[in-house]
Design a protein around this motif. Structure first.
Motif, PDB file in Angstrom:
ATOM      1  N   GLY A  16       0.806  -1.216   0.000  1.00 61.32           N
ATOM      2  CA  GLY A  16       0.000   0.000   0.000  1.00 61.32           C
ATOM      3  C   GLY A  16       0.838   1.265   0.000  1.00 61.32           C
ATOM      4  N   SER A  17       0.136   2.387   0.106  1.00 59.03           N
ATOM      5  CA  SER A  17       0.788   3.696   0.031  1.00 59.03           C
ATOM      6  C   SER A  17       0.297   4.608   1.154  1.00 59.03           C
ATOM      7  CB  SER A  17       0.482   4.370  -1.310  1.00 59.03           C
ATOM      8  OG  SER A  17       0.956   3.624  -2.401  1.00 59.03           O
ATOM      9  N   LEU A  18       1.164   5.520   1.528  1.00 61.88           N
ATOM     10  CA  LEU A  18       0.824   6.598   2.450  1.00 61.88           C
ATOM     11  C   LEU A  18       1.549   7.847   1.997  1.00 61.88           C
ATOM     12  CD1 LEU A  18       1.158   4.940   5.986  1.00 61.88           C
ATOM     13  CD2 LEU A  18      -0.959   5.728   4.935  1.00 61.88           C
ATOM     14  N   ARG A  19       0.984   9.003   2.334  1.00 58.01           N
ATOM     15  CA  ARG A  19       1.683  10.255   2.096  1.00 58.01           C
ATOM     16  C   ARG A  19       1.805  11.003   3.413  1.00 58.01           C
ATOM     17  NH1 ARG A  19       0.334  15.627  -1.548  1.00 58.01           N
ATOM     18  NH2 ARG A  19      -1.208  15.960   0.102  1.00 58.01           N
ATOM     19  N   LEU A  20       3.034  11.220   3.811  1.00 51.49           N
ATOM     20  CA  LEU A  20       3.314  11.975   5.023  1.00 51.49           C
ATOM     21  C   LEU A  20       3.469  13.460   4.678  1.00 51.49           C
ATOM     22  CD1 LEU A  20       5.935   9.691   6.777  1.00 51.49           C
ATOM     23  CD2 LEU A  20       3.432   9.537   6.805  1.00 51.49           C
ATOM     24  N   SER A  21       3.024  14.295   5.600  1.00 50.01           N
ATOM     25  CA  SER A  21       3.181  15.740   5.450  1.00 50.01           C
ATOM     26  C   SER A  21       3.928  16.296   6.647  1.00 50.01           C
ATOM     27  CB  SER A  21       1.816  16.422   5.351  1.00 50.01           C
ATOM     28  OG  SER A  21       1.081  15.986   4.241  1.00 50.01           O
ATOM     29  N   CYS A  22       4.698  17.322   6.381  1.00 51.05           N
ATOM     30  CA  CYS A  22       5.437  18.025   7.438  1.00 51.05           C
ATOM     31  C   CYS A  22       5.231  19.517   7.209  1.00 51.05           C
ATOM     32  CB  CYS A  22       6.914  17.667   7.372  1.00 51.05           C
ATOM     33  SG  CYS A  22       7.978  18.686   8.420  1.00 51.05           S
ATOM     34  N   THR A  23       4.540  20.135   8.124  1.00 50.80           N
ATOM     35  CA  THR A  23       4.227  21.554   7.986  1.00 50.80           C
ATOM     36  C   THR A  23       4.909  22.346   9.088  1.00 50.80           C
ATOM     37  OG1 THR A  23       2.089  21.053   6.993  1.00 50.80           O
ATOM     38  CG2 THR A  23       2.385  23.265   7.895  1.00 50.80           C
ATOM     39  N   ALA A  24       5.524  23.438   8.691  1.00 49.38           N
ATOM     40  CA  ALA A  24       6.215  24.298   9.647  1.00 49.38           C
ATOM     41  C   ALA A  24       5.329  25.461  10.065  1.00 49.38           C
ATOM     42  CB  ALA A  24       7.509  24.845   9.049  1.00 49.38           C
ATOM     43  N   SER A  25       5.473  25.836  11.309  1.00 48.40           N
ATOM     44  CA  SER A  25       4.810  27.051  11.782  1.00 48.40           C
ATOM     45  C   SER A  25       5.829  27.893  12.537  1.00 48.40           C
ATOM     46  CB  SER A  25       3.628  26.722  12.693  1.00 48.40           C
ATOM     47  OG  SER A  25       4.037  26.003  13.820  1.00 48.40           O
ATOM     48  N   GLY A  26       5.733  29.189  12.360  1.00 46.56           N
ATOM     49  CA  GLY A  26       6.638  30.101  13.040  1.00 46.56           C
ATOM     50  C   GLY A  26       7.922  30.377  12.293  1.00 46.56           C
ATOM     51  N   PHE A  27       8.188  29.650  11.233  1.00 45.74           N
ATOM     52  CA  PHE A  27       9.365  29.898  10.408  1.00 45.74           C
ATOM     53  C   PHE A  27       9.103  29.351   8.999  1.00 45.74           C
ATOM     54  CE2 PHE A  27      11.494  25.699  10.078  1.00 45.74           C
ATOM     55  CZ  PHE A  27      10.749  24.980  10.998  1.00 45.74           C
ATOM     56  N   THR A  28       9.984  29.741   8.072  1.00 47.45           N
ATOM     57  CA  THR A  28       9.815  29.361   6.675  1.00 47.45           C
ATOM     58  C   THR A  28      10.716  28.188   6.345  1.00 47.45           C
ATOM     59  OG1 THR A  28       9.290  31.649   6.103  1.00 47.45           O
ATOM     60  CG2 THR A  28       9.950  30.193   4.313  1.00 47.45           C
ATOM     61  N   LEU A  29      10.097  27.137   5.818  1.00 49.65           N
ATOM     62  CA  LEU A  29      10.863  25.934   5.476  1.00 49.65           C
ATOM     63  C   LEU A  29      11.711  26.105   4.236  1.00 49.65           C
ATOM     64  CD1 LEU A  29       8.628  22.759   5.965  1.00 49.65           C
ATOM     65  CD2 LEU A  29      10.750  23.343   7.140  1.00 49.65           C
ATOM     66  N   GLU A  30      11.384  27.077   3.424  1.00 50.79           N
ATOM     67  CA  GLU A  30      12.004  27.196   2.109  1.00 50.79           C
ATOM     68  C   GLU A  30      13.522  27.270   2.169  1.00 50.79           C
ATOM     69  OE1 GLU A  30      10.404  30.410  -0.085  1.00 50.79           O
ATOM     70  OE2 GLU A  30      11.469  29.928  -1.936  1.00 50.79           O
ATOM     71  N   SER A  31      14.041  27.881   3.202  1.00 50.49           N
ATOM     72  CA  SER A  31      15.483  28.064   3.286  1.00 50.49           C
ATOM     73  C   SER A  31      16.213  26.880   3.930  1.00 50.49           C
ATOM     74  CB  SER A  31      15.793  29.334   4.075  1.00 50.49           C
ATOM     75  OG  SER A  31      15.252  29.240   5.384  1.00 50.49           O
ATOM     76  N   TYR A  32      15.477  25.844   4.301  1.00 46.29           N
ATOM     77  CA  TYR A  32      16.067  24.691   4.957  1.00 46.29           C
ATOM     78  C   TYR A  32      16.052  23.460   4.057  1.00 46.29           C
ATOM     79  CZ  TYR A  32      15.787  27.152   9.423  1.00 46.29           C
ATOM     80  OH  TYR A  32      15.945  28.046  10.442  1.00 46.29           O
ATOM     81  N   ALA A  33      17.026  22.598   4.290  1.00 45.76           N
ATOM     82  CA  ALA A  33      16.909  21.226   3.825  1.00 45.76           C
ATOM     83  C   ALA A  33      15.961  20.515   4.782  1.00 45.76           C
ATOM     84  CB  ALA A  33      18.267  20.536   3.809  1.00 45.76           C
ATOM     85  N   VAL A  34      15.012  19.769   4.243  1.00 46.56           N
ATOM     86  CA  VAL A  34      14.032  19.090   5.082  1.00 46.56           C
ATOM     87  C   VAL A  34      14.090  17.598   4.805  1.00 46.56           C
ATOM     88  CG1 VAL A  34      11.609  18.897   5.730  1.00 46.56           C
ATOM     89  CG2 VAL A  34      12.567  21.123   5.077  1.00 46.56           C
ATOM     90  N   GLY A  35      14.236  16.856   5.860  1.00 44.12           N
ATOM     91  CA  GLY A  35      14.365  15.422   5.702  1.00 44.12           C
ATOM     92  C   GLY A  35      13.403  14.641   6.571  1.00 44.12           C
TER      93      GLY A  35
END
Length: 126
Positions: A16-35
């Motif tokens: 089967g399949s799943l989709r995980l989400s990771c949402t940031a609050s209080g800062f911008t994820l764009e400038s980070y590597a996210v793993g």
């Protein structure tokens, strides 16, 4: 409050399949590597996948190549992990992490991670 919040985990049958989400609050994820790190039962937490701050390149551990896809939506301040063809070895707690580069995720250097989520549980049954 600066935080990462994961969602999308659950119980799924093998294949089967799943989709995980990771949402940031209080800062911008764009400038980070996210793993994504995974901690299986009785195992250490290890890096599974990462997307760099400029959306390229991406990195995957060998066991998930061809099955997992990481992506980011900067407008939503969110990173996703699409997981297909899941097998029982994928079972564990999945943690989202923000760091300055994907090398820290690939090498599982915990001390270099600047932000951690609390994790979301994935269970793959046979």
């Amino acid at each position: 409050q600066l935080q990462l919040v994961e969602s999308g985990g659950g119980l799924v049958q093998a294949g089967g399949s799943l989709r995980l989400s990771c949402t940031a609050s209080g800062f911008t994820l764009e400038s980070y590597a996210v793993g994504w790190f995974r901690q299986g039962p009785g195992k250490e937490r290890v890096g599974v996948s990462c997307v760099s701050g400029n959306d390229s390149p991406t990195w995957y551990t060998d066991s998930v190549k061809g099955r997992f896809t990481i992506s980011r939506d900067n407008a939503k301040n969110t990173v996703y992990l699409q997981m297909n063809s899941l097998n029982p070895e994928d079972t564990g707690i999945y943690y989202c992490a923000a760091a300055s580069m994907c090398d820290y995720v690939g090498l599982s250097i915990y001390s270099a991670v600047e932000y951690w989520g609390k994790g979301t549980s994935v269970t793959v049954s046979t």
